[in-house]
Design a protein around this motif. Structure first.
Motif, PDB file in Angstrom:
ATOM      1  N   LEU A  46     -33.060 -22.367   6.776  1.00 30.50           N
ATOM      2  CA  LEU A  46     -33.062 -23.413   7.872  1.00 30.50           C
ATOM      3  C   LEU A  46     -31.767 -22.917   8.740  1.00 30.50           C
ATOM      4  O   LEU A  46     -30.633 -22.887   8.311  1.00 30.50           O
ATOM      5  N   ALA A  47     -32.318 -22.836  10.108  1.00 29.61           N
ATOM      6  CA  ALA A  47     -31.186 -22.417  11.209  1.00 29.61           C
ATOM      7  C   ALA A  47     -30.657 -23.714  11.951  1.00 29.61           C
ATOM      8  O   ALA A  47     -31.927 -24.149  12.627  1.00 29.61           O
ATOM      9  N   LEU A  48     -29.646 -24.053  11.900  1.00 29.22           N
ATOM     10  CA  LEU A  48     -29.293 -25.307  12.809  1.00 29.22           C
ATOM     11  C   LEU A  48     -28.360 -24.736  13.950  1.00 29.22           C
ATOM     12  O   LEU A  48     -27.454 -24.049  13.751  1.00 29.22           O
ATOM     13  N   SER A  49     -28.783 -25.336  15.098  1.00 28.71           N
ATOM     14  CA  SER A  49     -28.006 -24.909  16.120  1.00 28.71           C
ATOM     15  C   SER A  49     -27.522 -26.033  17.097  1.00 28.71           C
ATOM     16  O   SER A  49     -28.115 -26.888  17.169  1.00 28.71           O
ATOM     17  N   LEU A  50     -26.420 -26.052  17.589  1.00 29.99           N
ATOM     18  CA  LEU A  50     -25.920 -27.312  18.296  1.00 29.99           C
ATOM     19  C   LEU A  50     -25.954 -26.878  19.787  1.00 29.99           C
ATOM     20  O   LEU A  50     -25.114 -27.304  20.590  1.00 29.99           O
ATOM     21  N   GLY A  51     -26.833 -25.945  20.213  1.00 26.52           N
ATOM     22  CA  GLY A  51     -26.986 -25.550  21.336  1.00 26.52           C
ATOM     23  C   GLY A  51     -27.573 -26.760  22.458  1.00 26.52           C
ATOM     24  O   GLY A  51     -27.038 -26.596  23.670  1.00 26.52           O
ATOM     25  N   THR A  52     -28.213 -27.437  22.031  1.00 20.42           N
ATOM     26  CA  THR A  52     -28.549 -28.686  22.881  1.00 20.42           C
ATOM     27  C   THR A  52     -28.653 -29.891  22.293  1.00 20.42           C
ATOM     28  O   THR A  52     -29.714 -30.476  21.593  1.00 20.42           O
ATOM     29  N   ILE A  94     -28.174 -21.865   7.914  1.00 19.61           N
ATOM     30  CA  ILE A  94     -27.400 -21.263   8.777  1.00 19.61           C
ATOM     31  C   ILE A  94     -27.071 -21.917   9.943  1.00 19.61           C
ATOM     32  O   ILE A  94     -27.703 -22.600  10.697  1.00 19.61           O
ATOM     33  N   LEU A  95     -25.638 -22.336  10.114  1.00 17.32           N
ATOM     34  CA  LEU A  95     -25.060 -22.905  11.323  1.00 17.32           C
ATOM     35  C   LEU A  95     -24.607 -22.258  12.250  1.00 17.32           C
ATOM     36  O   LEU A  95     -23.628 -21.494  12.223  1.00 17.32           O
ATOM     37  N   ASP A  96     -25.332 -22.578  13.648  1.00 19.75           N
ATOM     38  CA  ASP A  96     -24.788 -22.005  14.918  1.00 19.75           C
ATOM     39  C   ASP A  96     -24.072 -23.204  15.483  1.00 19.75           C
ATOM     40  O   ASP A  96     -24.675 -24.024  16.297  1.00 19.75           O
ATOM     41  N   PRO A  97     -22.705 -23.115  15.546  1.00 12.00           N
ATOM     42  CA  PRO A  97     -21.700 -24.304  16.320  1.00 12.00           C
ATOM     43  C   PRO A  97     -21.754 -24.164  17.680  1.00 12.00           C
ATOM     44  O   PRO A  97     -20.544 -24.094  18.094  1.00 12.00           O
ATOM     45  N   VAL A  98     -22.686 -24.047  18.589  1.00 16.59           N
ATOM     46  CA  VAL A  98     -22.595 -23.565  19.806  1.00 16.59           C
ATOM     47  C   VAL A  98     -21.834 -24.652  20.454  1.00 16.59           C
ATOM     48  O   VAL A  98     -22.122 -25.689  20.429  1.00 16.59           O
TER      49      VAL A  98
END
Length: 174
Positions: A30-36, A60-64
């Motif tokens: 699971l990839a989580l992105s704070l992009g939007t 996987i967290l991407d704290p954009v």
């Protein structure tokens, strides 16, 4: 999605709370992105993270943009506190903010090199139990004890929208 298809992965995106946990249950990562971010998407991320934790699916967290907005910082903190996050992939400024350091960035770009965020990455990995990947021209990867440097970055990556998002997705695929 095209990048994931090119490496043999099978991507699916789900950002609605009514289906996100069910979709997560059928995935290998699971990839989580704070992009939007939005309240609805953040709720879907929380439900997916809970499901992934229960099923031992890597997250996987991407704290954009955590350097830019209190909403993003709170969302990242909530996801990290869930104990579901296996890997945090971010630029140096984002890692420093997640590790509790003051921030001065006003955009999405890292002000620091990955090496400058090394101590913050070590601290963040120890505090969360996650592998921390600080991306830049030379990436820094740590589990809180060991540190690895990977020198495959290129300055043009800062000019390509989505390069970090693609790396986050690749980490999930592999």
């Amino acid at each position: 999605a095209n990048l994931l298809l090119a490496v043999g992965a099978s991507p699916i995106m789900a950002d609605d709370p009514d289906e996100s946990a069910q979709i997560t249950a059928s995935c290998a990562a699971l990839a989580l992105s704070l992009g939007t971010p939005s309240k609805r998407r953040l709720r879907a991320m929380q439900l997916s993270a809970q499901e992934a934790k229960c099923l031992h699916i890597p997250v996987i967290l991407d704290p954009v943009g955590v350097t830019v907005s209190p909403m993003r910082r709170e969302a990242a903190a909530t996801l990290l506190e869930s104990g579901a996050v296996s890997v945090i992939r971010a630029n140096a400024s984002e890692i420093r903010v997640l590790a509790g350091e003051a921030h001065t960035a006003c955009g999405l770009e890292a002000e620091d090199t990955a090496e400058a965020a090394r101590e913050a990455a070590l601290r963040l990995a120890k505090n969360t139990g996650a592998i921390v990947v600080v991306t830049g021209e030379t990436d820094v990867v740590t589990d809180g004890m060991r540190v690895c440097r990977i020198g495959n970055g290129h300055p043009i990556e800062r000019c390509v929208t989505g390069a970090g998002c693609q790396l986050t997705a690749l980490l999930g695929a592999f």
